[in-house]
Scaffold this active site. Structure first.
Site, PDB file in Angstrom:
ATOM      1  CB  CYS A   1      -3.961   1.794   6.977  1.00  0.00           C
ATOM      2  SG  CYS A   1      -3.740   3.296   7.952  1.00  0.00           S
ATOM      3  NE  ARG A   2      -4.581   1.505   1.685  1.00  0.00           N
ATOM      4  CZ  ARG A   2      -4.351   2.220   0.608  1.00  0.00           C
ATOM      5  NH1 ARG A   2      -5.190   2.133  -0.409  1.00  0.00           N
ATOM      6  NH2 ARG A   2      -3.293   2.996   0.525  1.00  0.00           N
ATOM      7  CB  SER A   3       0.050  -3.539   2.795  1.00  0.00           C
ATOM      8  OG  SER A   3       0.921  -2.635   3.405  1.00  0.00           O
TER       9      SER A   3
ATOM     10  CB  CYS B   1      -0.999  -0.016   1.155  1.00  0.00           C
ATOM     11  SG  CYS B   1      -0.278   0.018   2.809  1.00  0.00           S
TER      12      CYS B   1
ATOM     13  CG  ASP C   1      -5.278   5.655   2.530  1.00  0.00           C
ATOM     14  OD1 ASP C   1      -5.376   5.207   3.691  1.00  0.00           O
ATOM     15  OD2 ASP C   1      -4.332   6.357   2.141  1.00  0.00           O
TER      16      ASP C   1
ATOM     17  CG  ASN D   1       4.158  -1.669   5.299  1.00  0.00           C
ATOM     18  OD1 ASN D   1       5.269  -1.994   5.703  1.00  0.00           O
ATOM     19  ND2 ASN D   1       3.194  -2.543   5.204  1.00  0.00           N
TER      20      ASN D   1
HETATM   21  P1  4NP Z   1      -1.891   2.853   4.033  1.00  0.00           P
HETATM   22  O1  4NP Z   1      -2.541   4.222   4.566  1.00  0.00           O
HETATM   23  O2  4NP Z   1      -1.308   3.136   2.671  1.00  0.00           O
HETATM   24  O3  4NP Z   1      -3.060   1.923   3.963  1.00  0.00           O
HETATM   25  O4  4NP Z   1      -0.870   2.452   5.052  1.00  0.00           O
HETATM   26  C1  4NP Z   1      -1.806   5.414   4.654  1.00  0.00           C
HETATM   27  C2  4NP Z   1      -1.098   5.693   5.781  1.00  0.00           C
HETATM   28  C3  4NP Z   1      -0.408   6.885   5.881  1.00  0.00           C
HETATM   29  C4  4NP Z   1      -0.416   7.782   4.839  1.00  0.00           C
HETATM   30  C5  4NP Z   1      -1.125   7.483   3.687  1.00  0.00           C
HETATM   31  C6  4NP Z   1      -1.809   6.291   3.583  1.00  0.00           C
HETATM   32  N1  4NP Z   1       0.269   9.007   4.936  1.00  0.00           N
HETATM   33  O5  4NP Z   1       0.150   9.840   4.026  1.00  0.00           O
HETATM   34  O6  4NP Z   1       0.992   9.230   5.915  1.00  0.00           O
END
Ligand code: 4NP
Length: 157
Positions: free
Chosen positions: A16-18, A11, A128, A14
């Protein structure tokens, strides 16, 4: 082990989703007694959260379903090693996929996460949930569970 399936969930951050996809799929593989046949990991295309544990909301939703993801730590996708080490590189959304192509991942190694959801005709993004409320994590958890079930069936058949 040469015959292992090597699966990398990707993702953006790294956190939240992955990490959730990684935890859910590892749990499913372990429950099916296929542990030795898989190497599973996750990473992000961005570097903002490198070294951090998953978002507390991902940790919480996983724990509600009996899955512990607290020991995971965020890392950034490494084109120099990950392309070779993983046969299945699974981005959470179309933007992650585009970034991975730019980083040199051959398209045959790439499949969108929700392409494995047998209830969908065309794959959609795993949204997201970072900036939303807690219910976003429940929705994402359910989406990931359906896709992980489909992925396991796909790889073991
Ligand atoms: P992820 O979510 O890609 O599912 O881990 C996010 C976590 C943090 C950020 C963006 C997406 N960020 O911009 O910090």
């Amino acid at each position: 082990m040469p015959d292992q399936h090597t699966v990398l969930f990707v993702c953006l951050g790294n956190i939240c989703r992955s990490p959730l996809a990684h935890g859910i799929f590892q749990h499913l593989v372990d429950q099916s007694n296929f542990t030795n046949q898989f190497h599973i990991d996750s990473c992000g295309t961005g570097d903002w959260h490198v070294g951090n544990p998953p978002d507390p909301r991902s940790i919480q939703i996983a724990s509600i379903y009996g899955i512990d993801i607290t020991t995971q730590r965020a890392r950034q996708f490494d084109p120099a090693t990950d392309v070779e080490r993983f046969t299945h590189i699974i981005p959470m959304d179309a933007s992650n996929k585009k970034n991975l192509i730019k980083l040199g991942v051959p398209e045959p190694k790439l499949t969108l996460m929700r392409a494995y959801d047998p209830t969908l005709k065309t794959p959609q993004d795993v949204p997201d949930p970072y900036y939303g409320g807690d219910d976003g994590f429940e929705r994402v958890y359910k989406m990931l569970t359906r896709a992980c079930d489909g992925l396991l069936v796909n790889l073991m058949n």
